[in-house]
Design a protein around this motif. Structure first.
Motif, PDB file in Angstrom:
ATOM      1  N   SER A  25     -74.189 -65.761-126.444  1.00 59.17           N
ATOM      2  CA  SER A  25     -72.871 -66.376-126.511  1.00 59.17           C
ATOM      3  C   SER A  25     -73.014 -67.811-126.995  1.00 59.17           C
ATOM      4  N   SER A  26     -71.865 -68.389-127.305  1.00 58.61           N
ATOM      5  CA  SER A  26     -71.881 -69.764-127.789  1.00 58.61           C
ATOM      6  C   SER A  26     -71.911 -70.761-126.628  1.00 58.61           C
ATOM      7  N   ALA A  27     -71.804 -70.297-125.402  1.00 58.79           N
ATOM      8  CA  ALA A  27     -71.845 -71.186-124.242  1.00 58.79           C
ATOM      9  C   ALA A  27     -73.242 -71.799-124.133  1.00 58.79           C
ATOM     10  N   SER A  28     -73.282 -72.997-123.593  1.00 61.80           N
ATOM     11  CA  SER A  28     -74.583 -73.654-123.475  1.00 61.80           C
ATOM     12  C   SER A  28     -75.430 -72.949-122.425  1.00 61.80           C
ATOM     13  N   LEU A  29     -76.709 -72.954-122.656  1.00 60.07           N
ATOM     14  CA  LEU A  29     -77.659 -72.302-121.768  1.00 60.07           C
ATOM     15  C   LEU A  29     -77.848 -73.153-120.517  1.00 60.07           C
ATOM     16  N   PRO A  30     -77.729 -72.541-119.323  1.00 57.05           N
ATOM     17  CA  PRO A  30     -77.948 -73.332-118.107  1.00 57.05           C
ATOM     18  C   PRO A  30     -79.409 -73.758-118.023  1.00 57.05           C
ATOM     19  N   SER A  31     -79.638 -74.789-117.240  1.00 59.77           N
ATOM     20  CA  SER A  31     -81.015 -75.257-117.069  1.00 59.77           C
ATOM     21  C   SER A  31     -81.790 -74.283-116.195  1.00 59.77           C
ATOM     22  N   LEU A  32     -83.113 -74.368-116.259  1.00 57.84           N
ATOM     23  CA  LEU A  32     -83.961 -73.524-115.421  1.00 57.84           C
ATOM     24  C   LEU A  32     -83.688 -73.800-113.946  1.00 57.84           C
ATOM     25  N   GLU A  33     -83.409 -75.043-113.607  1.00 52.28           N
ATOM     26  CA  GLU A  33     -83.097 -75.384-112.211  1.00 52.28           C
ATOM     27  C   GLU A  33     -81.821 -74.681-111.755  1.00 52.28           C
ATOM     28  N   GLU A  34     -80.786 -74.640-112.631  1.00 52.53           N
ATOM     29  CA  GLU A  34     -79.539 -73.949-112.290  1.00 52.53           C
ATOM     30  C   GLU A  34     -79.777 -72.448-112.127  1.00 52.53           C
ATOM     31  N   VAL A  35     -80.584 -71.896-113.007  1.00 50.26           N
ATOM     32  CA  VAL A  35     -80.883 -70.458-112.928  1.00 50.26           C
ATOM     33  C   VAL A  35     -81.700 -70.165-111.677  1.00 50.26           C
ATOM     34  N   THR A  36     -82.636 -71.034-111.328  1.00 46.90           N
ATOM     35  CA  THR A  36     -83.436 -70.847-110.110  1.00 46.90           C
ATOM     36  C   THR A  36     -82.539 -70.878-108.885  1.00 46.90           C
ATOM     37  N   THR A  37     -81.581 -71.804-108.832  1.00 46.47           N
ATOM     38  CA  THR A  37     -80.632 -71.879-107.723  1.00 46.47           C
ATOM     39  C   THR A  37     -79.783 -70.610-107.668  1.00 46.47           C
ATOM     40  N   ALA A  38     -79.300 -70.162-108.832  1.00 44.45           N
ATOM     41  CA  ALA A  38     -78.490 -68.939-108.884  1.00 44.45           C
ATOM     42  C   ALA A  38     -79.306 -67.731-108.427  1.00 44.45           C
ATOM     43  N   ALA A  39     -80.575 -67.652-108.844  1.00 46.40           N
ATOM     44  CA  ALA A  39     -81.434 -66.530-108.455  1.00 46.40           C
ATOM     45  C   ALA A  39     -81.658 -66.535-106.951  1.00 46.40           C
ATOM     46  N   ARG A  40     -81.908 -67.704-106.379  1.00 46.58           N
ATOM     47  CA  ARG A  40     -82.094 -67.811-104.929  1.00 46.58           C
ATOM     48  C   ARG A  40     -80.862 -67.279-104.201  1.00 46.58           C
ATOM     49  N   GLN A  41     -79.679 -67.687-104.661  1.00 44.81           N
ATOM     50  CA  GLN A  41     -78.437 -67.230-104.031  1.00 44.81           C
ATOM     51  C   GLN A  41     -78.249 -65.723-104.208  1.00 44.81           C
ATOM     52  N   LYS A  42     -78.498 -65.223-105.424  1.00 46.24           N
ATOM     53  CA  LYS A  42     -78.307 -63.795-105.671  1.00 46.24           C
ATOM     54  C   LYS A  42     -79.237 -62.950-104.815  1.00 46.24           C
ATOM     55  N   PHE A  43     -80.516 -63.328-104.763  1.00 54.04           N
ATOM     56  CA  PHE A  43     -81.468 -62.550-103.985  1.00 54.04           C
ATOM     57  C   PHE A  43     -81.157 -62.620-102.497  1.00 54.04           C
ATOM     58  N   ALA A  44     -80.681 -63.774-102.027  1.00 55.40           N
ATOM     59  CA  ALA A  44     -80.273 -63.891-100.621  1.00 55.40           C
ATOM     60  C   ALA A  44     -79.059 -63.006-100.352  1.00 55.40           C
ATOM     61  N   LEU A  45     -78.106 -62.978-101.282  1.00 58.70           N
ATOM     62  CA  LEU A  45     -76.937 -62.102-101.129  1.00 58.70           C
ATOM     63  C   LEU A  45     -77.344 -60.634-101.134  1.00 58.70           C
ATOM     64  N   ASP A  46     -78.305 -60.275-102.001  1.00 56.08           N
ATOM     65  CA  ASP A  46     -78.810 -58.900-102.019  1.00 56.08           C
ATOM     66  C   ASP A  46     -79.342 -58.509-100.643  1.00 56.08           C
TER      67      ASP A  46
END
Length: 152
Positions: free
Chosen positions: A9-30
């Protein structure tokens, strides 16, 4: 070496830190979903056991349990719960064969069905024999790709 992917997509790519935070939240929600699913099943089993013995039966075999006072759940009043009975009836084909054979009527209850099926091995053999080309064979197959996010 890590695989680099170009964003689609044309949206800007999130930083690795943002993705790491999102992954932590997703895995905790799982984990929460799994834990809540297990807890929900154990509560359902408890309610089922109670309703099967103490619930009020109706003509259809359902059993109702009425609470002493309604509960408020999600802004709605819940007066109780029902252990709903459902029945699935399936034909035991092995028993049909046994009975029909015993009675001598197998030919009356068994119908021969013919269907067509593509023989993929024959397609490959045709390509090997030169009857169809490799490109023609490849054109007969479709491919789709999906992606799943998994932990590692």
């Amino acid at each position: 070496m890590p695989i680099r992917r170009t964003p689609t997509s044309s949206a800007s790519l999130p930083s690795l830190e943002e993705v790491t935070t999102a992954a932590r939240q997703k895995f905790a929600l799982d984990e929460d979903v799994k834990r809540l699913g297990d807890r929900s099943k154990s509560l359902r089993d408890l309610m089922d056991a109670y309703a099967s013995r103490a619930g009020t039966a109706d003509a259809k075999g359902h059993r109702r349990v009425r609470f002493p006072e309604p509960l408020e759940i999600g802004g709605k009043q819940v007066s109780g719960f029902i252990r709903q009975r459902s029945e699935t009836i399936t034909l035991d084909e092995e028993a049909v064969y046994d009975l029909a054979t015993e009675k001598g009527v197998l030919d009356r209850v068994v119908r021969k069905v013919t269907y067509e099926e593509i023989d993929q091995d024959a397609l490959f053999a045709l390509q090997q024999e030169g009857v169809i080309t490799r490109d023609e064979l490849r054109a007969l197959f479709t491919s789709s790709t999906t992606y799943t996010i998994k932990r590692f």
